[in-house]
Design an enzyme around this catalytic site. Structure first.
Site, mmCIF file in Angstrom:
data_model
loop_
_atom_site.group_PDB
_atom_site.id
_atom_site.type_symbol
_atom_site.label_atom_id
_atom_site.label_comp_id
_atom_site.label_asym_id
_atom_site.label_seq_id
_atom_site.Cartn_x
_atom_site.Cartn_y
_atom_site.Cartn_z
ATOM 1 C CG ASN A 158 -0.535 -0.093 2.711
ATOM 2 O OD1 ASN A 158 0.536 -0.408 2.777
ATOM 3 N ND2 ASN A 158 -1.350 0.098 3.536
ATOM 4 C CB CYS A 291 -2.191 0.220 8.715
ATOM 5 S SG CYS A 291 -0.863 1.429 8.616
HETATM 6 P P1 NAP Z 1 0.290 -9.120 3.931
HETATM 7 O O1 NAP Z 1 -0.906 -9.973 3.258
HETATM 8 O O2 NAP Z 1 0.383 -9.366 5.647
HETATM 9 O O3 NAP Z 1 1.697 -9.162 3.264
HETATM 10 C C1 NAP Z 1 2.640 -8.027 3.741
HETATM 11 C C2 NAP Z 1 3.873 -8.619 3.115
HETATM 12 O O4 NAP Z 1 4.185 -9.797 3.666
HETATM 13 C C3 NAP Z 1 3.857 -8.710 1.645
HETATM 14 O O5 NAP Z 1 5.246 -8.545 1.347
HETATM 15 C C4 NAP Z 1 3.620 -10.336 1.732
HETATM 16 O O6 NAP Z 1 4.051 -10.840 0.380
HETATM 17 C C5 NAP Z 1 4.560 -10.900 2.750
HETATM 18 N N1 NAP Z 1 3.973 -12.220 3.330
HETATM 19 C C6 NAP Z 1 2.924 -12.816 3.358
HETATM 20 N N2 NAP Z 1 2.998 -14.102 3.615
HETATM 21 C C7 NAP Z 1 4.126 -14.135 4.190
HETATM 22 C C8 NAP Z 1 4.840 -15.059 4.801
HETATM 23 N N3 NAP Z 1 4.257 -16.327 5.075
HETATM 24 N N4 NAP Z 1 6.337 -15.021 5.034
HETATM 25 C C9 NAP Z 1 6.767 -14.021 4.499
HETATM 26 N N5 NAP Z 1 6.170 -13.117 4.080
HETATM 27 C C10 NAP Z 1 4.848 -13.056 3.648
HETATM 28 O O7 NAP Z 1 -0.250 -7.745 3.947
HETATM 29 P P2 NAP Z 1 -0.737 -6.911 2.739
HETATM 30 O O8 NAP Z 1 -2.007 -7.240 2.373
HETATM 31 O O9 NAP Z 1 0.502 -6.731 1.826
HETATM 32 O O10 NAP Z 1 -0.756 -5.259 3.305
HETATM 33 C C11 NAP Z 1 -2.051 -4.950 3.993
HETATM 34 C C12 NAP Z 1 -1.765 -5.040 5.470
HETATM 35 O O11 NAP Z 1 -0.603 -4.243 5.928
HETATM 36 C C13 NAP Z 1 -3.050 -4.412 6.251
HETATM 37 O O12 NAP Z 1 -3.374 -5.379 7.480
HETATM 38 C C14 NAP Z 1 -2.357 -3.234 6.823
HETATM 39 O O13 NAP Z 1 -3.103 -2.834 7.947
HETATM 40 C C15 NAP Z 1 -1.102 -3.535 7.036
HETATM 41 N N6 NAP Z 1 -0.307 -2.453 7.371
HETATM 42 C C16 NAP Z 1 0.406 -1.732 8.248
HETATM 43 C C17 NAP Z 1 1.043 -0.979 8.373
HETATM 44 C C18 NAP Z 1 1.488 -0.332 9.864
HETATM 45 O O14 NAP Z 1 2.378 0.565 9.857
HETATM 46 N N7 NAP Z 1 0.854 -0.696 10.948
HETATM 47 C C19 NAP Z 1 1.541 -0.080 7.270
HETATM 48 C C20 NAP Z 1 0.814 -0.558 6.134
HETATM 49 C C21 NAP Z 1 0.068 -1.511 6.057
HETATM 50 P P3 NAP Z 1 2.972 -11.733 -0.425
HETATM 51 O O15 NAP Z 1 2.038 -10.632 -1.023
HETATM 52 O O16 NAP Z 1 3.449 -12.411 -1.514
HETATM 53 O O17 NAP Z 1 2.046 -12.613 0.434
#
Ligand code: NAP
Length: 484
Positions: A158, A291
């Protein structure tokens, strides 16, 4: 023309030990433009062996990078800050193409991302220590700080540039080498950053970048290898939980920036126009795919109708379209699954009695567009009150008392950020203290600032990024006891 040029200019390989290499077996995957659904380009798709090679490069580079002077590391960050600003037009266009956000927001993100480099350039030369006489006299305590060691950095789609620099800034400042893995939807911004860091003077191996469609298989062996010392992850709570379990085996340092479910509370004594503008900022930044997005908007019953009317009027005036077009305020969602999720959540809320004040249905056609939507009378048991909407939907729920709204706001496993609008100082401080979140926006809809400590409590994460504490996450404290 410009679009093809900026995409072509990015190296599409894996960045390992200062060189661009192909993935094992030449594997690649497609990067898709969410505004069209069309493929922009293909990039190298790392295998577990490629992950191992990136990790080996980070481990080999660690001693020399730790020994580099803080001033030299700060200079790299300062130069990278300048280069990000010099290239903002191309980098913003690249980000809009891969992620969808409007160009103005992409430019804003590049500036925000660059600011992490400027901030941590300052922190690099202020890593402190201490020298103290033991309370009983005689011995002396020498306290120094050292880099944690090689780090694994994982980012979501994002904020493709800022989520990377928010980790790379403090890692470089502290003298930690790293492997960064961007999300497969949006790898291009991070790949572009690698060449920029080299130009800024980063030595080979200090930062390595691998994109992959097989995150689980590539990352888990790296975590369990015993070679990395820290994981810094930004993403969903579900994945964060799984990675924390993996990190337990080798007792890795972890920073987790996870999901949110931000309450946005409007009291009847608030300036309603200010609250409406705050709600638009908190809801519509990044099309709601943040987020920090306002996920539950609680409005005191006496003003909810007026607040809803003004919010719907402003939301319906926002222009939806491809982020590359002039005047567009709201780009597409990241993919078909994200669009489907928003549609399902809205249908659920309406079936439970919510009314649509504006928006409420996808236009169809190319791209993953959803219109700015305001729902009112959303019951607290609606599914969207319990999970991240991650789309441009503002759900309004009435409340009567301060106690009631605090209890409702805290009734979630998440605790990233909350927003409170009131002109009563005592109430503002009382409510801000009672809300179980790591951050509170008081009469403002955006809290992110590289100089402030960003992070959540409860299932929203561990640790803080930014601020003067941001570098602590990448430093170990060592105490040397001296017999005099
Ligand atoms: P996500 O599905 O958790 O993925 C985040 C990252 O982790 C991606 O690079 C993803 O790659 C990787 N990933 C997924 N499964 C993994 C595994 N088993 N091992 C290692 N890496 C893995 O989240 P998203 O959909 O990309 O992002 C949205 C989420 O991020 C929301 O929940 C949002 O609130 C959160 N967020 C939090 C913040 C904060 O500062 N608190 C900031 C921005 C976003 P793949 O896509 O290849 O699985």
């Amino acid at each position: 023309m410009d679009q093809a040029r900026v995409v072509a200019a990015v190296e599409k390989g894996l960045f390992i030990d200062g060189k661009w290499v192909d993935a094992t077996g030449g594997r690649t995957f497609d990067v898709v433009n969410p505004a069209t659904g069309q493929t922009l380009c293909t990039v190298a798709d790392a295998s577990p062996e490629d992950g191992r090679a990136a990790l080996d490069a980070a481990v080999a580079a660690q001693p020399a990078f730790a020994a580099m002077s803080p001033r030299d590391r700060a200079d790299i960050l300062t130069r990278a800050f300048e280069l990000l600003h010099e290239r903002v037009d191309d980098l913003a266009l690249l980000m809009t193409l891969e992620m969808g956000k409007p160009l103005a927001e992409a430019r804003g993100e590049i500036a925000y991302a660059a600011e992490f480099f400027r901030h941590f350039a300052g922190e690099a030369v202020r890593i402190d220590g201490g020298y103290q006489t033991a309370p009983a006299g005689g011995a002396r305590f020498l306290v120094t700080r050292q880099p944690v060691g090689p780090c694994l950095l994982i980012t979501p789609w994002n904020f493709p540039m800022a989520m990377g620099t928010r980790k790379l800034g403090p890692a470089i400042a502290a003298g930690c080498t790293s492997v960064i893995k961007p999300a497969p939807q949006t790898p291009l911004s991070m790949l572009a950053l690698m060449d920029l860091l080299v130009e800024a003077g980063l030595p080979p191996g200090a930062v390595n970048c691998i994109a992959t469609t097989d995150a689980g298989a590539v990352i888990e062996p790296m975590i369990r290898s015993g070679s990395i010392r820290k994981l810094s992850f930004t993403g969903s709570t579900g994945v964060g939980r799984k990675l924390l379990e993996q990190c337990a085996e080798k007792i890795l340092r972890t920073s987790l920036e996870l999901g949110g479910n931000a309450p946005f509370v409007v009291f009847e004594d608030a300036d309603l126009d200010e609250a409406v503008d705050g709600a638009i900022a908190a809801k519509m930044r990044n099309m709601g795919e943040a987020c920090t997005a306002a996920n539950r908007i609680y409005v005191q019953s006496s003003v909810i109708d007026e607040f809803g009317r003004r919010l719907a009027e402003k939301m319906s005036a926002l222009k939806v379209g491809p982020g590359t077009e002039d005047g567009v305020n709201v780009g597409p969602l990241i993919d078909a699954a994200a669009l489907q999720k928003v549609e399902t959540l809205v249908a659920d809320a309406v079936s439970r009695g919510a009314s649509v004040l504006t928006g409420g249905s996808a236009p169809g056609g190319d791209g993953f567009f959803y219109p700015p939507t305001v729902l009112t009378g959303v019951p607290r048991d609606a599914e969207m009150c319990d999970q991240e909407i991650f789309g441009p939907v503002a759900p309004l729920t009435p409340f009567d008392t301060e106690e009631e709204v605090i209890a409702a706001a805290n009734d979630t496993e998440y605790g990233l950020v909350s927003y409170v609008f009131t002109n009563d100082l005592r109430r503002a401080l009382r409510v801000a203290e009672a809300l179980e979140t790591g951050m509170v926006g008081l009469n403002q809809g955006v809290v992110s600032n590289p100089a402030a400590p960003f992070g959540g409590v409860k299932a929203s994460g561990l640790g803080r990024e930014g601020g003067s504490v941001g570098i602590d996450e990448f430093l170990e404290t060592k105490y040397i006891g001296i017999k005099m």
